[in-house]
Design an enzyme around this catalytic site. Sequence first.
Site, short mmCIF file in Angstrom:
data_model
loop_
_atom_site.label_atom_id
_atom_site.label_comp_id
_atom_site.label_asym_id
_atom_site.label_seq_id
_atom_site.Cartn_x
_atom_site.Cartn_y
_atom_site.Cartn_z
CG ASN A 69 -1.82 1.50 1.37
OD1 ASN A 69 -1.86 1.73 0.76
ND2 ASN A 69 -2.44 1.54 1.88
CE LYS A 120 0.23 3.51 4.79
NZ LYS A 120 -0.21 3.77 6.41
CD GLU A 132 -3.46 5.36 6.57
OE1 GLU A 132 -2.85 5.61 5.20
OE2 GLU A 132 -2.51 5.02 6.89
CB SER A 158 5.09 -2.20 11.85
OG SER A 158 4.03 -0.75 12.16
#
Length: 253
Positions: free
Chosen positions: A9, A11, A99, A215
């Site tokens: 991802n 982002k 998010e 993470s």
Amino acid sequence: MRKQIAAANWKMNNTLEEGTKLLNEIVGADIQLSDNQFAIFAVPFPYLIIADQQVGDKSNMFIAAQNCHNKMAGAYTGEVSVDMLASIHIHYCVVGHSERREYFLETNQQLAEKVDRCLEKGITPIFCCGEPLAIREAGTQNDYVSVQLNESLFHLDAEAIQKVVIAYEPIWAIGTGKTATATQAQEMHAHIRSVLSNQFGEGVAANISILYGGSVKGANAKEIFSQPDVDGGLVGGASLISSEFVQIINALK
Ligand code: PEP
């Protein structure tokens, strides 16, 4: 046999030049994917077409969108529909990343609609769920995630749910450097699978890929992915470093 997936991802990161270089390094790396192993790259909208060309016909590598709208078309300035994604041959879409839930106030009901739109167009939703820190500290994470699954996925039938990939991402572990332990990940993944089993049947639940996100790095991927109910990962920060993400892909079991 369910799919093992390493999903990147990106982002809102990378210029076109940076993204092209990153993807080229990964696509060109020494990666052996077996038939049920997949590497997926959720890149920003402007790069979808070019990234898809870069991946080309490399087997078991696909490009994903990071989001889509819950309506098929209309007066929604700035939004992107699954119809558009399908028209450029995108087969995966992240839905309900924490998010998006937090900053864009996406609700479980809207996410149910996004899942439906994706499935209508033959796009596999990578449906994200996961609890915030306060819920984890209160010990009610199982109930919290059950409600997310219930309200966004339980309207599906047994055939449709098997077309969904689930990503469990504890919010307290996303981008914080704080990873859930392999045991914590396994506990939640087993819970998710048992909730799916109760709703759709054991055979159906056994077919659904459940990824862990939070993470994940080259150094911890193998231990996390080795858990019986963890079928790979959804990876943010470490997916922006080619050597890290190659290591993560190669950690698929
Ligand atoms: C994510 O964005 O889905 C994610 C898990 O990020 P990170 O790997 O940086 O925690």
